[in-house]
Design a protein around this motif. Sequence first.
Motif, PDB file in Angstrom:
ATOM      1  N   ILE A  21      -6.689   5.065  -2.376  1.00  0.00           N
ATOM      2  CA  ILE A  21      -5.574   5.138  -3.332  1.00  0.00           C
ATOM      3  C   ILE A  21      -6.033   5.782  -4.637  1.00  0.00           C
ATOM      4  O   ILE A  21      -5.336   6.632  -5.207  1.00  0.00           O
ATOM      5  CB  ILE A  21      -4.979   3.737  -3.573  1.00  0.00           C
ATOM      6  N   ALA A  72       0.541   6.723  -6.661  1.00  0.00           N
ATOM      7  CA  ALA A  72      -0.705   7.467  -6.860  1.00  0.00           C
ATOM      8  C   ALA A  72      -0.511   8.967  -6.711  1.00  0.00           C
ATOM      9  O   ALA A  72      -1.115   9.756  -7.447  1.00  0.00           O
ATOM     10  CB  ALA A  72      -1.767   6.972  -5.875  1.00  0.00           C
ATOM     11  N   TYR A 130      -4.706   9.293  -6.372  1.00  0.00           N
ATOM     12  CA  TYR A 130      -4.301   9.328  -7.781  1.00  0.00           C
ATOM     13  C   TYR A 130      -5.018  10.452  -8.531  1.00  0.00           C
ATOM     14  O   TYR A 130      -4.427  11.129  -9.384  1.00  0.00           O
ATOM     15  CB  TYR A 130      -4.620   7.976  -8.428  1.00  0.00           C
ATOM     16  N   ASN A 164      -8.893   0.728  -1.397  1.00  0.00           N
ATOM     17  CA  ASN A 164      -8.631   0.966  -2.812  1.00  0.00           C
ATOM     18  C   ASN A 164      -9.153   2.321  -3.266  1.00  0.00           C
ATOM     19  O   ASN A 164      -8.513   3.006  -4.072  1.00  0.00           O
ATOM     20  CB  ASN A 164      -9.248  -0.146  -3.657  1.00  0.00           C
ATOM     21  N   ASN A 193       2.026   1.797  -3.518  1.00  0.00           N
ATOM     22  CA  ASN A 193       0.954   2.271  -4.385  1.00  0.00           C
ATOM     23  C   ASN A 193       0.544   3.706  -4.084  1.00  0.00           C
ATOM     24  O   ASN A 193       0.189   4.455  -4.996  1.00  0.00           O
ATOM     25  CB  ASN A 193      -0.253   1.338  -4.286  1.00  0.00           C
ATOM     26  N   ILE A 194       0.595   4.107  -2.816  1.00  0.00           N
ATOM     27  CA  ILE A 194       0.221   5.483  -2.497  1.00  0.00           C
ATOM     28  C   ILE A 194       1.261   6.450  -3.046  1.00  0.00           C
ATOM     29  O   ILE A 194       0.931   7.561  -3.482  1.00  0.00           O
ATOM     30  CB  ILE A 194       0.016   5.669  -0.977  1.00  0.00           C
ATOM     31  N   GLN A 199       0.847   4.735   4.922  1.00  0.00           N
ATOM     32  CA  GLN A 199       0.761   5.374   3.615  1.00  0.00           C
ATOM     33  C   GLN A 199       1.045   6.867   3.732  1.00  0.00           C
ATOM     34  O   GLN A 199       1.754   7.444   2.896  1.00  0.00           O
ATOM     35  CB  GLN A 199      -0.622   5.157   3.023  1.00  0.00           C
ATOM     36  N   ASP A 210       0.826  -1.206   0.000  1.00  0.00           N
ATOM     37  CA  ASP A 210       0.000   0.000   0.000  1.00  0.00           C
ATOM     38  C   ASP A 210       0.866   1.264   0.000  1.00  0.00           C
ATOM     39  O   ASP A 210       0.502   2.265  -0.617  1.00  0.00           O
ATOM     40  CB  ASP A 210      -0.929   0.011   1.217  1.00  0.00           C
TER      41      ASP A 210
END
Length: 272
Positions: free
Chosen positions: A252, A33, A256, A249, A29-30, A200, A26
């Motif tokens: 995130i 994003a 983004y 999700n 991904n953050i 995150q 995570d």
Amino acid sequence: MRELLENVRLHTPLIHNITNYVTVNDCANILLACGASPIMADDLEEAEEITSICGGLNINIGTLNQRTIPAMLAAGKKANVLGHPVIFDPVGAGASALRTETALKLLREVRFAVIRGNISEIKALTQGSGTTKGVDADVADRVTEENLPQAAAFAKAFSQKTGAVVAITGAIDLVADEHTAYCIRNGHPDMSRITGTGCQLSAMTAAYVVANPGRTLDAAAAAVCAMGLCGETARQRMTELDGNSSYRNYIIDAVYNLTPKALEEGARYEVR
């Protein structure tokens, strides 16, 4: 706020993360994003080398173990030599002797740009012990409207002691240096039902700080506002069929899709 996010997207900072294995995906991904780029490397053999090619370092002790402690220290010291910002997330400090002692050792040996945690974790760093329950702030230690002046003064004092910007997150977030405190009211209570929103945020804070040199306080405050605002946006998207997995999700996705204009207009804070 607008310019701070614009700079993240413009510069695409590369962030070295020595973080915990519960939320490492995570965190990666953050960072992607928000417009940054992640590297995850926690072995001592490569910690300094990886830090050298990155713009900043994020250290998180959420799944602390004896193998990674030397890597945290080596990477932190290397980042200091290079002048790269280091973010520290003392997850669960006060919950065990190992966590508390390691956090205090890191504070002694590494110069941090930002220290981010809940108020129980931050208090554990100031006192050498605490009442941390898991990774959640103890009820008696929550920042409220009633104790906000005292909490802001506490954050400023700890910033003066450590030389770092202090970010205390909870129902009301505080981001402070020794002179100024942002009191931030973005976010949604359901964010606490997802493992890793704090982790995150620490990773994303590193991206904002690296992308905005010389503006550590403002950059950290912008990251906290952005994460909270995205938590609100994601919660509005949820239906009766969605649960905390979908919410993770959606957060995130919201990061983004967050625009500098939306951050500027949606950030809710006061400066004390």
